[in-house]
Design a protein around this motif. Structure first.
Motif, PDB file in Angstrom:
ATOM      1  N   ARG A   1      11.323 -41.170  -0.741  1.00 26.91           N
ATOM      2  CA  ARG A   1      11.945 -40.856   0.553  1.00 26.91           C
ATOM      3  C   ARG A   1      13.324 -40.226   0.350  1.00 26.91           C
ATOM      4  O   ARG A   1      13.764 -39.415   1.153  1.00 26.91           O
ATOM      5  CB  ARG A   1      12.065 -42.127   1.377  1.00 26.91           C
ATOM      6  CG  ARG A   1      10.754 -42.830   1.698  1.00 26.91           C
ATOM      7  CD  ARG A   1       9.786 -42.005   2.541  1.00 26.91           C
ATOM      8  NE  ARG A   1       9.103 -40.961   1.786  1.00 26.91           N
ATOM      9  CZ  ARG A   1       8.084 -41.178   0.935  1.00 26.91           C
ATOM     10  NH1 ARG A   1       7.666 -42.428   0.707  1.00 26.91           N
ATOM     11  NH2 ARG A   1       7.482 -40.178   0.334  1.00 26.91           N
TER      12      ARG A   1
ATOM     13  N   ASP B   1      12.700 -36.645  -0.265  1.00 28.60           N
ATOM     14  CA  ASP B   1      12.367 -36.004   1.016  1.00 28.60           C
ATOM     15  C   ASP B   1      13.614 -35.785   1.858  1.00 28.60           C
ATOM     16  O   ASP B   1      13.754 -34.756   2.527  1.00 28.60           O
ATOM     17  CB  ASP B   1      11.356 -36.858   1.780  1.00 28.60           C
ATOM     18  CG  ASP B   1      10.000 -36.915   1.085  1.00 28.60           C
ATOM     19  OD1 ASP B   1       9.714 -35.994   0.291  1.00 28.60           O
ATOM     20  OD2 ASP B   1       9.256 -37.878   1.321  1.00 28.60           O
TER      21      ASP B   1
ATOM     22  N   SER C   1      15.328 -32.163   3.153  1.00 24.98           N
ATOM     23  CA  SER C   1      15.378 -31.883   4.591  1.00 24.98           C
ATOM     24  C   SER C   1      16.773 -31.504   5.081  1.00 24.98           C
ATOM     25  O   SER C   1      16.927 -31.093   6.231  1.00 24.98           O
ATOM     26  CB  SER C   1      14.884 -33.105   5.369  1.00 24.98           C
ATOM     27  OG  SER C   1      15.771 -34.212   5.200  1.00 24.98           O
TER      28      SER C   1
ATOM     29  N   ARG D   1      10.061 -34.458  -8.715  1.00 21.16           N
ATOM     30  CA  ARG D   1       8.655 -34.528  -8.305  1.00 21.16           C
ATOM     31  C   ARG D   1       7.715 -34.197  -9.458  1.00 21.16           C
ATOM     32  O   ARG D   1       6.665 -34.830  -9.624  1.00 21.16           O
ATOM     33  CB  ARG D   1       8.415 -33.579  -7.136  1.00 21.16           C
ATOM     34  CG  ARG D   1       9.022 -34.057  -5.824  1.00 21.16           C
ATOM     35  CD  ARG D   1       8.716 -33.104  -4.690  1.00 21.16           C
ATOM     36  NE  ARG D   1       9.204 -33.597  -3.427  1.00 21.16           N
ATOM     37  CZ  ARG D   1       8.563 -34.456  -2.643  1.00 21.16           C
ATOM     38  NH1 ARG D   1       7.377 -34.908  -3.016  1.00 21.16           N
ATOM     39  NH2 ARG D   1       9.080 -34.863  -1.501  1.00 21.16           N
TER      40      ARG D   1
END
Length: 312
Positions: free
Chosen positions: A131, A134, A138, A173
């Motif tokens: 998260r 992410d 963003s 990632r």
């Protein structure tokens, strides 16, 4: 009597595959030449007698106040202030390469650490770190940079910090996915059964097997960082002028449409950016093919010999 078969190490085989890649060698040669130019920027300035910020209003501008085209006094021409474009390109190469390499290494270090921990432990740790990646992805880059520049002002350190902050997630990632598959291998299970600790397994067992993707993706992050810095400088959010940077030179050429009368102000910085990013990308592909003997490129090279053997 049959000849003795010489056993080659994996490093020798990798270097042999890399040296057989002509495009990779050309790209590597260009990168090394660019590094030499960046290191020797002071020598270039001394030879020409032009510093990166010196303004030559008498010989660097025409009687109408326009930049001088490429010639004997200025090999790459002058800019709208009468400064030597070639010297500024050399110093701009130093800025772009230093930011690209330093930012890529720092981003790779953070990404590898986060990806290794997330992939190895899994569970809620993987969820939290996932998260976090992410969340970073963003955040609007330009809005963040505008806010930071308004508070701290433009600087080289700030550019590196922003590039690292927004670049490490890609490596994270990739490494996370690799670790998820490696942690279930037999050699990892054997180390765990022998009582090895988590840190020992991650550092001595898993990390050495991540060398190829780390090298490849770090190499390919360098051109991204260079373009990132050039974009920030073009928008006035990079290093503060009059310090030269390729993006800043393009931005100065775009002001008042001076490039319509001085094509060299766009051609040389743009060509430097294009060739640099292209060379790093080609080198990254060459490293990927050299480190992965099962790549399609090597399979295609071996295919004709197999057909010959079958025919014989």
């Amino acid at each position: 009597m049959t000849g003795e078969i010489k056993q080659r190490s994996s490093f020798e085989l990798t270097m042999r595959r890399l040296l057989s890649d002509r495009a990779g060698l050309v790209s590597l040669s260009f990168i090394l030449a660019l590094i030499a130019v960046a290191i020797g920027a002071d020598a270039i300035a001394a030879i020409t007698g032009h510093s990166a910020v010196a303004q030559f209003h008498d010989i660097g501008l025409t009687p109408t106040g326009l930049p001088v085209p490429p010639g004997t006094d200025f090999l790459f021409g002058s800019d709208q202030l009468g400064r030597d474009v070639m010297v500024r390109l050399a110093y701009g190469a130093r800025v772009s390469l230093s930011i690209g390499v330093v930012a890529s290494l720092l981003a790779a270090l953070i990404g590898v650490t986060v990806g290794l921990v997330a992939g190895y432990f899994g569970g809620w740790i993987d969820g939290v770190l996932g998260r976090l990646m992410d969340l970073v992805m963003s955040i609007p880059v330009l809005l963040c940079m505008l806010s930071l520049v308004a508070v701290f002002g433009s600087s080289l350190a700030l550019s590196v910090t922003v590039i690292v902050f927004f670049s490490w997630t890609t490596m994270g990632r990739v490494i996370r996915g690799q670790v998820l598959s490696l942690k279930e291998r037999e050699f990892v299970l054997a180390s765990r059964s022998m009582g090895a600790g988590h840190l020992s397994i991650m550092v001595t067992d898993i990390l050495p097997n991540l060398g190829a993707p780390i090298i490849i993706y770090t190499t390919m992050m360098v051109p991204t960082s260079i373009i990132f810095e050039a974009t920030l400088s073009f928008l006035g959010l990079g290093i503060a002028p009059p310090a030269p940077s390729w993006g800043g030179m393009l931005a100065e050429a775009a002001n008042n449409s001076i490039y319509m009368f001085a094509w060299w102000l766009v051609l040389f910085p743009g060509l430097a950016l294009l060739l640099t990013t292209l060379s790093f990308n080609i080198l990254g592909d060459a490293l990927r093919d050299a480190l992965d003997p099962s790549s399609s490129k090597h399979r295609l090279r071996k295919k004709p010999s197999k057909l010959v053997e079958a025919a014989s």
